[in-house]
Motif scaffolding. Sequence first.
Motif, PDB file in Angstrom:
ATOM      1  N   LEU A  96       6.850  -5.215  -2.582  1.00 56.15           N
ATOM      2  CA  LEU A  96       6.197  -6.641  -2.374  1.00 56.15           C
ATOM      3  C   LEU A  96       5.283  -6.814  -3.653  1.00 56.15           C
ATOM      4  CD1 LEU A  96       6.482  -9.375  -1.112  1.00 56.15           C
ATOM      5  CD2 LEU A  96       4.967  -8.363   0.595  1.00 56.15           C
ATOM      6  N   GLY A  97       4.513  -5.776  -3.719  1.00 53.39           N
ATOM      7  CA  GLY A  97       3.184  -6.109  -4.886  1.00 53.39           C
ATOM      8  C   GLY A  97       2.131  -6.632  -3.844  1.00 53.39           C
ATOM      9  N   ALA A  98       2.261  -6.329  -2.649  1.00 54.14           N
ATOM     10  CA  ALA A  98       1.113  -6.495  -1.769  1.00 54.14           C
ATOM     11  C   ALA A  98      -0.100  -5.881  -1.632  1.00 54.14           C
ATOM     12  CB  ALA A  98       1.781  -6.883  -0.277  1.00 54.14           C
ATOM     13  N   PRO A  99      -1.359  -6.414  -1.793  1.00 51.22           N
ATOM     14  CA  PRO A  99      -2.591  -5.451  -1.873  1.00 51.22           C
ATOM     15  C   PRO A  99      -2.827  -5.082  -0.421  1.00 51.22           C
ATOM     16  CG  PRO A  99      -2.981  -7.853  -2.327  1.00 51.22           C
ATOM     17  CD  PRO A  99      -1.482  -7.510  -2.241  1.00 51.22           C
ATOM     18  N   ARG A 100      -2.296  -5.726   0.701  1.00 45.13           N
ATOM     19  CA  ARG A 100      -2.616  -5.430   2.030  1.00 45.13           C
ATOM     20  C   ARG A 100      -1.375  -5.442   3.025  1.00 45.13           C
ATOM     21  NH1 ARG A 100      -7.138  -9.932   3.758  1.00 45.13           N
ATOM     22  NH2 ARG A 100      -8.591  -8.084   4.020  1.00 45.13           N
ATOM     23  N   LEU A 101      -1.675  -4.767   3.834  1.00 43.36           N
ATOM     24  CA  LEU A 101      -0.525  -4.094   4.794  1.00 43.36           C
ATOM     25  C   LEU A 101      -1.255  -4.231   6.117  1.00 43.36           C
ATOM     26  CD1 LEU A 101       1.898  -2.591   5.840  1.00 43.36           C
ATOM     27  CD2 LEU A 101       0.897  -0.330   5.263  1.00 43.36           C
ATOM     28  N   LYS A 102      -0.333  -4.830   6.908  1.00 41.57           N
ATOM     29  CA  LYS A 102      -0.832  -5.082   8.274  1.00 41.57           C
ATOM     30  C   LYS A 102      -0.070  -4.329   9.276  1.00 41.57           C
ATOM     31  CE  LYS A 102       0.578  -8.818  10.556  1.00 41.57           C
ATOM     32  NZ  LYS A 102       1.029  -8.289  11.833  1.00 41.57           N
ATOM     33  N   MET A 103      -0.617  -3.575  10.185  1.00 45.22           N
ATOM     34  CA  MET A 103       0.207  -2.716  11.386  1.00 45.22           C
ATOM     35  C   MET A 103      -0.726  -2.793  12.548  1.00 45.22           C
ATOM     36  SD  MET A 103       1.459   0.563   9.111  1.00 45.22           S
ATOM     37  CE  MET A 103       2.769   1.000  10.391  1.00 45.22           C
ATOM     38  N   ALA A 117      -6.620   8.870   6.782  1.00 48.43           N
ATOM     39  CA  ALA A 117      -7.877   8.360   5.688  1.00 48.43           C
ATOM     40  C   ALA A 117      -7.458   9.179   4.434  1.00 48.43           C
ATOM     41  CB  ALA A 117      -9.047   8.970   5.969  1.00 48.43           C
ATOM     42  N   ASP A 118      -6.831  10.285   4.353  1.00 46.68           N
ATOM     43  CA  ASP A 118      -6.267  11.115   3.306  1.00 46.68           C
ATOM     44  C   ASP A 118      -5.339  10.355   2.850  1.00 46.68           C
ATOM     45  OD1 ASP A 118      -8.213  13.105   3.811  1.00 46.68           O
ATOM     46  OD2 ASP A 118      -6.734  14.652   4.714  1.00 46.68           O
ATOM     47  N   ARG A 119      -4.268   9.789   3.443  1.00 47.83           N
ATOM     48  CA  ARG A 119      -3.164   9.058   2.898  1.00 47.83           C
ATOM     49  C   ARG A 119      -3.453   7.823   2.504  1.00 47.83           C
ATOM     50  NH1 ARG A 119      -0.446   7.274   0.079  1.00 47.83           N
ATOM     51  NH2 ARG A 119       1.670   7.035   0.079  1.00 47.83           N
ATOM     52  N   LEU A 120      -4.310   7.215   2.767  1.00 49.45           N
ATOM     53  CA  LEU A 120      -4.938   5.880   2.385  1.00 49.45           C
ATOM     54  C   LEU A 120      -5.941   5.896   1.109  1.00 49.45           C
ATOM     55  CD1 LEU A 120      -5.884   4.005   5.686  1.00 49.45           C
ATOM     56  CD2 LEU A 120      -3.580   3.794   4.208  1.00 49.45           C
ATOM     57  N   GLY A 121      -6.266   7.214   0.937  1.00 46.56           N
ATOM     58  CA  GLY A 121      -6.969   7.616  -0.148  1.00 46.56           C
ATOM     59  C   GLY A 121      -6.396   7.671  -1.435  1.00 46.56           C
ATOM     60  N   ASP A 122      -4.965   7.841  -1.113  1.00 50.13           N
ATOM     61  CA  ASP A 122      -3.960   7.854  -2.306  1.00 50.13           C
ATOM     62  C   ASP A 122      -3.355   6.630  -2.798  1.00 50.13           C
ATOM     63  OD1 ASP A 122      -4.568  10.724  -2.721  1.00 50.13           O
ATOM     64  OD2 ASP A 122      -2.867  11.104  -0.981  1.00 50.13           O
ATOM     65  N   THR A 123      -3.678   5.656  -2.068  1.00 48.32           N
ATOM     66  CA  THR A 123      -3.165   4.114  -2.293  1.00 48.32           C
ATOM     67  C   THR A 123      -4.191   3.193  -2.816  1.00 48.32           C
ATOM     68  OG1 THR A 123      -1.324   2.785  -1.568  1.00 48.32           O
ATOM     69  CG2 THR A 123      -2.772   3.819   0.094  1.00 48.32           C
ATOM     70  N   PRO A 124      -3.819   2.148  -3.540  1.00 46.52           N
ATOM     71  CA  PRO A 124      -4.672   0.972  -3.569  1.00 46.52           C
ATOM     72  C   PRO A 124      -4.332  -0.096  -2.354  1.00 46.52           C
ATOM     73  CG  PRO A 124      -2.992   0.810  -5.063  1.00 46.52           C
ATOM     74  CD  PRO A 124      -2.648   2.064  -4.441  1.00 46.52           C
ATOM     75  N   ILE A 125      -3.534   0.118  -1.626  1.00 45.60           N
ATOM     76  CA  ILE A 125      -3.205  -0.811  -0.697  1.00 45.60           C
ATOM     77  C   ILE A 125      -4.060  -1.034   0.561  1.00 45.60           C
ATOM     78  CG2 ILE A 125      -1.411  -1.501   1.119  1.00 45.60           C
ATOM     79  CD1 ILE A 125       0.508  -0.474  -0.946  1.00 45.60           C
ATOM     80  N   GLU A 126      -4.503  -1.859   0.856  1.00 45.11           N
ATOM     81  CA  GLU A 126      -5.585  -2.017   1.950  1.00 45.11           C
ATOM     82  C   GLU A 126      -4.967  -2.216   3.484  1.00 45.11           C
ATOM     83  OE1 GLU A 126      -9.935  -4.265   2.903  1.00 45.11           O
ATOM     84  OE2 GLU A 126      -8.086  -5.501   2.361  1.00 45.11           O
ATOM     85  N   LEU A 127      -5.031  -1.241   4.347  1.00 41.89           N
ATOM     86  CA  LEU A 127      -4.649  -1.440   5.605  1.00 41.89           C
ATOM     87  C   LEU A 127      -5.691  -2.423   6.689  1.00 41.89           C
ATOM     88  CD1 LEU A 127      -2.355  -0.449   7.474  1.00 41.89           C
ATOM     89  CD2 LEU A 127      -3.896   1.435   8.129  1.00 41.89           C
ATOM     90  N   LEU A 128      -4.725  -3.246   7.091  1.00 38.37           N
ATOM     91  CA  LEU A 128      -5.433  -3.978   8.245  1.00 38.37           C
ATOM     92  C   LEU A 128      -4.947  -3.793   9.621  1.00 38.37           C
ATOM     93  CD1 LEU A 128      -4.531  -7.476   6.160  1.00 38.37           C
ATOM     94  CD2 LEU A 128      -6.934  -6.628   6.711  1.00 38.37           C
ATOM     95  N   ILE A 129      -5.488  -3.775  10.478  1.00 34.63           N
ATOM     96  CA  ILE A 129      -5.495  -3.412  11.857  1.00 34.63           C
ATOM     97  C   ILE A 129      -5.252  -4.827  12.708  1.00 34.63           C
ATOM     98  CG2 ILE A 129      -5.787  -2.090  14.179  1.00 34.63           C
ATOM     99  CD1 ILE A 129      -5.222  -0.431  11.560  1.00 34.63           C
ATOM    100  N   GLU A 130      -4.015  -5.049  13.458  1.00 31.00           N
ATOM    101  CA  GLU A 130      -3.798  -6.221  14.139  1.00 31.00           C
ATOM    102  C   GLU A 130      -3.783  -6.036  15.718  1.00 31.00           C
ATOM    103  OE1 GLU A 130      -0.927 -10.027  14.664  1.00 31.00           O
ATOM    104  OE2 GLU A 130      -0.075  -7.967  13.818  1.00 31.00           O
ATOM    105  N   ASN A 131      -4.549  -6.919  16.488  1.00 32.03           N
ATOM    106  CA  ASN A 131      -4.445  -6.775  17.842  1.00 32.03           C
ATOM    107  C   ASN A 131      -3.174  -7.484  18.353  1.00 32.03           C
ATOM    108  OD1 ASN A 131      -5.833  -9.238  17.076  1.00 32.03           O
ATOM    109  ND2 ASN A 131      -5.272  -9.872  19.062  1.00 32.03           N
ATOM    110  N   ASP A 132      -2.258  -6.573  18.809  1.00 31.63           N
ATOM    111  CA  ASP A 132      -0.751  -6.980  19.191  1.00 31.63           C
ATOM    112  C   ASP A 132      -0.977  -7.330  20.673  1.00 31.63           C
ATOM    113  OD1 ASP A 132      -0.496  -4.400  20.785  1.00 31.63           O
ATOM    114  OD2 ASP A 132       0.902  -3.700  19.244  1.00 31.63           O
ATOM    115  N   GLN A 133       0.363  -7.327  21.312  1.00 32.87           N
ATOM    116  CA  GLN A 133       0.382  -7.838  22.790  1.00 32.87           C
ATOM    117  C   GLN A 133       0.699  -6.513  23.896  1.00 32.87           C
ATOM    118  OE1 GLN A 133       3.253 -10.905  22.888  1.00 32.87           O
ATOM    119  NE2 GLN A 133       2.488 -11.945  21.295  1.00 32.87           N
ATOM    120  N   THR A 134       0.147  -5.319  23.481  1.00 30.81           N
ATOM    121  CA  THR A 134       0.351  -4.187  24.137  1.00 30.81           C
ATOM    122  C   THR A 134      -0.927  -3.812  24.677  1.00 30.81           C
ATOM    123  OG1 THR A 134       0.120  -2.465  22.366  1.00 30.81           O
ATOM    124  CG2 THR A 134       2.369  -3.359  23.010  1.00 30.81           C
TER     125      THR A 134
END
Length: 253
Positions: A96-103, A117-134
Motif C-alpha cells: 500500500l505504501g503505508a508508513p503506518r500499520l494498525k493492529m 522489536a527485532d522485526r520492527l527494527g528491520d522496517t520503516p513501517i510504524e506499528l500502532l496498537i489499537e484497543n479493540d473490543q476484547t
Amino acid sequence: MPSPQVLISLGAFGAAEVRRHGQCWFTELAAEAGADGVEVRGELLADPARELPALATLTAACRLARVYSSPQGLWQADGSLAVAALERALDHARLLGAPRLKMSIGGYAGRGLGALADRLGDTPIELLIENDQTESAGTLPALRRFCSDARDAGLPLPLTFDMGNWHWLGEDPLQAAQALAPQVGYVHCKGVHRRQDRWVAVPLLESAAPWRAVLRALPPEVPRAIEYPLQGDDLKAVTRAEIALLRRVETQA
C-alpha cells in the motif's frame, strides 16, 4: 496550532458497500470530500495483491496519507507472537505504501516483545496498537500493562485510541484517554449509542458519550480517523460535513 489530519477509515462506508464498489472507489470519494487520508481495511480486501498496489497508486496521486489496518492480533490466544500475521500485515502495508500499520495486541501475555522489536527494527513501517473490543486487548489494564512492558523492552509503540470500543467492555473512555494520552499517536473517532441488547457505532452528533471531552483529553496534533457510519443520499456531502465537524472541534479545543 494547525488542525490535525482527518482520515476516513474506509469501513465507515459500510462493509457490504465497500466490498461491492471496492476501496479504490471510496478512496476517490474521500479525496473529493476533502479528507487528508484513508485507512485501508484488510478485512475488506478481496485480492490484496491486486488491490493494494492500485490503492497505492491512487492515494499517491491524490496525496493522501495512508494507514493499513490489519484485522489480526499481534499475539495468538496461547500468548505466542503471531509471526505469520505480523509478516502478512507488514507486507500489505508495504504494498500500500503505508508508513503506518494498525493492529491490536490480541492474546498478549507478557512475552515476545524482543522478537517484535527485532522485526520492527528491520522496517520503516510504524506499528500502532489499537484497543479493540476484547478483554485481552481492549481494557485499560491490558493496554497499560502492555505499554509498560513495551517501554521496558525499549519499544514504546504509539497507540490508536478508539473512542468507541471502550464502551463494549464497560470501560470509561474519558478515564482511558486521560491515562493513555501520552502514548496516543492516532485516534479512531466513533460515536456510540446503547440499544437494548448492545452498543452500536453512530455519528458523533448522535453519540451518547462525551466525545468532545475525550477528544480534548487526547494530543491535539495526532491524526484523527472517522470510523463511524457515513451514510446518505449524497454520500460525498455527508462525508465532507463530518470532516468539517471534526476539524471544527479541533479548532475549538
